[in-house]
Design a protein around this motif. Structure first.
Motif, short mmCIF file in Angstrom:
data_model
loop_
_atom_site.label_atom_id
_atom_site.label_comp_id
_atom_site.label_asym_id
_atom_site.label_seq_id
_atom_site.Cartn_x
_atom_site.Cartn_y
_atom_site.Cartn_z
N TYR A 129 43.67 38.08 44.32
CA TYR A 129 43.47 39.52 44.46
C TYR A 129 42.05 39.82 44.00
O TYR A 129 41.81 40.36 42.92
N SER A 131 39.73 41.61 45.67
CA SER A 131 39.26 42.96 46.00
C SER A 131 40.30 43.55 46.94
O SER A 131 41.09 42.83 47.54
N THR A 132 40.29 44.87 47.07
CA THR A 132 41.25 45.44 48.02
C THR A 132 40.58 45.79 49.33
O THR A 132 41.17 46.41 50.19
N THR A 133 39.32 45.40 49.49
CA THR A 133 38.62 45.71 50.74
C THR A 133 38.42 44.48 51.62
O THR A 133 37.73 44.53 52.63
N GLY A 137 43.44 40.38 48.88
CA GLY A 137 43.72 41.65 48.22
C GLY A 137 43.98 42.77 49.21
O GLY A 137 44.87 43.60 49.02
N GLN A 138 43.22 42.75 50.28
CA GLN A 138 43.39 43.77 51.32
C GLN A 138 44.78 43.65 51.97
O GLN A 138 45.45 44.64 52.23
N LYS A 141 47.40 44.86 49.51
CA LYS A 141 47.41 46.32 49.39
C LYS A 141 48.08 46.97 50.61
O LYS A 141 48.88 47.90 50.46
N ASP A 178 40.20 49.57 42.41
CA ASP A 178 41.01 48.61 43.16
C ASP A 178 42.48 48.63 42.73
O ASP A 178 43.37 48.86 43.53
N SER A 181 43.67 52.41 42.94
CA SER A 181 42.91 53.23 43.89
C SER A 181 43.74 54.45 44.30
O SER A 181 44.98 54.38 44.34
#
Lengths: 573, 319
Positions: A129, A131-133, A137-138, A141, A178, A181
């Motif tokens: 995980y 990053s969520t972008t 991680g994306q 999410k 993140d 968010s």
């Protein structure tokens, strides 16, 4: 007529079993809830093992949970006997939970996409995980927002150790943008793992760098610490190539290479790196996205030179984990870029050919003249996380397990095993029993099968075993000492700033930009360019992908970030 | 003549005169239909039932809403693919690999079958046949791993030989110009024996009297080949060619995916690998389904067209 009847009988004899077989194969196994648990299905199995027992009310409910380590090669720490190793037995006694372990040897993001799309999320999953972008991680999410993950918020007050994991050791900006968010609407789906305990000393040093075979350096009369620039590195590799050095089977060495899939070829280009914590760079007084950096050309041409001059393993980017480790174990790579790989080397090359022991080069100097090292914020940004399936039948059992393992008692059990059997307490600190320690040092697999690797590797957070139980110098193995010596030369650089990458989230065209760049893969194009027929063609490939990012609005985005950052003094690039 | 008599004996028994002739016919051949049933069920369960999944191509797929519940997106993903910068290169690579495989790979089983047919010694023929079938049962993972080992620039056999000859090693698997030859050679090696089975079966059906008559007329080996064998095989060749052309957008996923390296990406990215990357790796399920559907639609169109042309030109057709 008799023949015809015989034919019919024969036909039926063959056809009926065939039909039965195909129907059986097609049929679903609807009674799976009663017994077996396959790794990828939601099969929380709850049965009270103590029914009829006088201690029924005190004993925890017996539950079997499926657990997936969604890390390529993540099963390396799993004990051979998953259910009845000493640690698993003790965990079952305390929590009532038995884990069915599953791991992968493929891409993490592929596995995650597959389990979410096919609705086969195991009860507990540990996954990257960062990053969520982007990346894993994306994916996680998206799955959380679309109902595949359990919202943990209502449970947290009941499990204080789990609640602590949600904040302790997590970088402030990562937690804000993140982990929590705004689009998650206050719900919490993932539990950070492998986070530090809040002190700088507890941040794990991965010792990324370039490592060269000691005997080769000796033969060339080169001091490892002197190799700290791109030019000196090139010179060293050229000397190695013409030096006619051999691996353990007498075949020529490869001057340099990496582990699987090119991990981590960026170590060979670290002279162009800096202490960055965001996707943006300041160049010529202007803020730019990293894809547009002028350094990209220099990086590409340097990498191409290594490949075309035969100084870098041409197979590095297509190495599997097995082939890479084979090269490592045979001393095939004169220099490699990655972590120190001591765990693998101590079982192979360092046993058969101790004279070949690798030495850390440099450390290399970055473009600002500082040493290339691990850059961190006071807390960790991006880490492994645990999440629970939305369909888990007994979430309390899973959280009970995580809560227990992150208690003082649980940590002792996960790291040290059974008191009196593998360790004893002395002055409030655990100490290995001498015979046991010798066995573990001689063969790390014994420690693994005792159950002492898998829980500490996948279920712990906000903690550092090195800080809590520092090993006295005289008790360290030679490999632990070696690893520590690398860490000493590669001190972690801490930057207490908010990453500029988060400012872009408010940019009005952010979603449009993400849609347009979702299918662009800069690294893949860069690797392709490394093998282009000519430098011109390589630069054309590089400029092509840079243009695509530009067309998606990367310059406007950088300008927006620069304007936003100007109004704050806590932003870091 | 004997066969004809036997048939007339059986027919009255299996075709009793009833009102519903079709069903009575089916009932008469019930044992044969029973044999077909597993295959029928297999197609139903694994091919037709999942087919509703193509709806994803027109939807904004959400895990929680499922395929049917996700909102409609129309042709958005098809437009996205057609305007994708990778579209032309991916399509070009797919067609190139398929075309090369067709040109070199399609005649190979026929040639092998003709050669095997010419071997008079039964035992030797069977040995050759068995050897040529075996690679078919080896998975692409094993085949490509073997290729990587043999052709490796560091530890490979070929480069070891080159090294002994004083030549520089070559990274065969990383040379874009060698990618297509390696694809075709390995594809032929793996599939030629298996592919020849149909031709061998067709060859046994050729009436030996034709060859005897030709020999009496003084025909040589080549004359018999071109005047009897190939014309007799034309329907089989035609049908197999139609199948091959309809699969022209299937350049061979397993093989290409495994052989792909960053160095050869420019020539090796095909529709199937692109679908995998966008779908499973990037999670764009709707987009990748749209690409897959685009491929299937083109394949269907091709099979109809080729069948039509074939019917007109050679009277050979699937329907």
């Amino acid at each position: 007529m008799r023949k015809t009847r015989m034919k019919r009988t024969l036909s039926l004899t063959l056809a009926v079993p065939l039909l039965a077989l195909s129907l059986t194969a097609c049929g679903g196994n609807n009674d799976s809830g009663t017994s077996s648990n396959s790794g990828t299905t939601n099969t929380t199995n709850s049965t009270n093992a103590n029914s009829g027992n006088s201690n029924e009310s005190a004993a925890p409910e017996q539950v079997t949970l499926s657990f997936l380590s969604a890390w390529n090669g993540g099963g390396g720490g799993f004990p051979q006997d998953q259910e009845n190793n000493p640690v698993a037995q003790a965990v079952r006694e305390k929590t009532g939970v038995t884990l069915k372990l599953e791991s992968i040897t493929t891409s993490e993001v592929e596995k995650l996409n597959t389990i979410f799309a096919s609705d086969t999320v195991p009860d507990i999953v540990n996954a990257p995980y960062w990053s969520t972008t982007g990346g894993e991680g994306q994916v996680i999410k998206k799955a959380a927002l679309e109902g595949q993950l359990l919202d943990l918020t209502p449970y947290l007050d009941k499990y204080p150790n789990v609640k602590k994991l949600m904040t302790q050791g997590v970088a402030k900006d990562f937690a804000e943008f993140d982990l929590n968010s705004p689009d998650l609407e206050g719900k919490q789906y993932v539990i950070p793992m492998q986070t530090p305990d809040g002190t700088p000393e507890s941040i794990h040093n991965w010792n990324y760098g370039l490592y060269a075979r000691g005997d080769i350096l000796k033969a060339l009369g080169v001091n490892a610490a002197d190799i700290d620039t791109q030019d000196k590195l090139l010179d060293l590799l050229t000397k190695i190539k013409s030096g006619d050095f051999k691996d353990i089977s007498g075949k020529p060495v490869i001057p340099s290479g990496t582990m699987h899939n090119g991990w981590d070829y960026s170590q060979f280009l670290s002279g162009w790196s800096d202490y960055n914590i965001s996707d943006f760079r300041q160049e010529d007084g202007k803020l730019i996205h990293w894809t547009q950096s002028k350094d990209q050309e220099a990086r590409l041409l340097y990498m191409r030179k290594l490949i075309t001059d035969g100084l870098f393993d041409p197979e590095a980017f297509s190495n599997t984990d097995t082939t890479a480790k084979e090269k490592l174990a045979t001393g095939k790579l004169a220099v490699f870029g990655a972590q120190s790989m001591i765990g693998d080397l101590q079982k192979t090359l360092y046993k058969t050919n101790p004279e070949m022991q690798y030495e850390l080069l440099g450390p290399m100097k970055n473009k600002s003249g500082n040493i290339v090292t691990q850059v961190e914020k006071p807390g960790r940004s991006g880490f492994p996380v645990i999440f629970l399936s939305a369909k888990i039948k007994d979430p309390d059992a899973a959280l009970r397990l995580i809560d227990y393992l992150n208690s003082d008692e649980g940590r002792l059990l996960a790291y040290w095993g059974i008191a009196g059997k593998t360790y004893n307490m002395a002055d409030g600190k655990p100490q290995w029993i001498a015979d046991v320690k010798k066995q573990f040092d001689d063969n790390p697999d014994v420690k693994r099968d005792e159950g002492l690797n898998y829980l500490s590797g996948s279920f712990m957070g906000a903690f550092s075993s090195e800080v809590t139980w520092p090993i006295p110098e005289d008790q360290k193995t030679q490999w632990e000492k070696l690893e520590a010596s690398y860490s000493k030369r590669l001190p972690i650089q801490i930057i207490d700033k908010v990453s500029a990458s988060y400012l872009v989230r408010d940019w009005p065209k952010y979603q449009e930009f993400r849609d347009e760049t979702s299918s662009l893969n800069f690294d893949e194009e860069f690797r392709k360019a490394c093998y282009a027929k000519s430098d011109d063609e390589a630069l054309e490939i590089l400029h092509g992908i840079q243009e695509k990012f530009k067309a998606a609005g990367v310059e406007e985005m950088a300008q927006y970030v620069a304007e936003k950052a100007a109004s704050r003094d806590d932003i870091g690039w | 003549m004997i066969a004809k008599e036997a048939r007339t004996e059986v027919l009255p028994e299996v075709l009793p005169l009833t009102k519903n002739k079709t069903w009575s016919k089916v009932w008469s051949f019930r044992h044969i239909y029973l044999f077909m049933l597993p295959a029928f069920i297999w197609y139903l369960v694994f091919c037709y039932y999942p087919m509703y999944g193509i709806l994803i191509a027109f939807k904004d797929f959400k895990y929680n809403l499922g395929i049917l519940g996700s909102p409609w997106e129309g042709l958005r993903y098809f437009e996205q693919f057609l305007s994708d910068s990778s579209f032309y290169s991916v399509l070009y690579n797919t067609l190139s690999i398929s075309a090369i495989k067709l040109v070199f790979g399609f005649p190979a089983p026929l040639i092998l079958a003709l050669m095997l047919n010419g071997v008079m010694h039964g035992r030797i023929k069977r040995i050759f046949q068995t050897i040529s079938y075996l690679p078919h049962f080896v998975s692409w993972v094993v085949v490509v791993t073997l290729m990587q080992k043999i052709l490796s620039p560091n530890v490979g056999l070929i480069n070891d030989i080159r090294d002994h000859m004083g030549l520089d090693p070559i990274f065969f698997m990383g040379k874009p110009e060698l990618f297509y030859p390696l694809v075709v050679i390995s594809d032929i090696w793996k599939g030629v024996g298996w592919g020849s089975i149909i031709y061998l079966a067709a060859l046994t059906n050729i009436d030996p009297h034709l060859y005897e008559a030709a020999e009496m007329d003084g025909a040589g080996r080549w004359s018999k080949l071109f005047k009897i064998t190939l014309p007799c095989l034309t329907p089989t060749i035609g049908i197999l060619l139609i199948f091959s052309l309809s699969g022209v957008l299937n350049a061979g996923f397993d093989q290409i995916w495994l052989m792909q390296t960053p160095a050869t990406l420019g020539v090796s990215e095909i529709l199937d690998t692109y679908v995998l990357k966008t779908g499973i790796q990037q999670g764009q399920f709707a987009y990748s389904t749209a690409i897959g559907l685009f491929k299937s639609a083109i394949s269907l169109l091709l099979i109809v067209l080729v069948n039509k042309v074939s019917k007109k030109v050679s009277d050979v057709s699937l329907w």
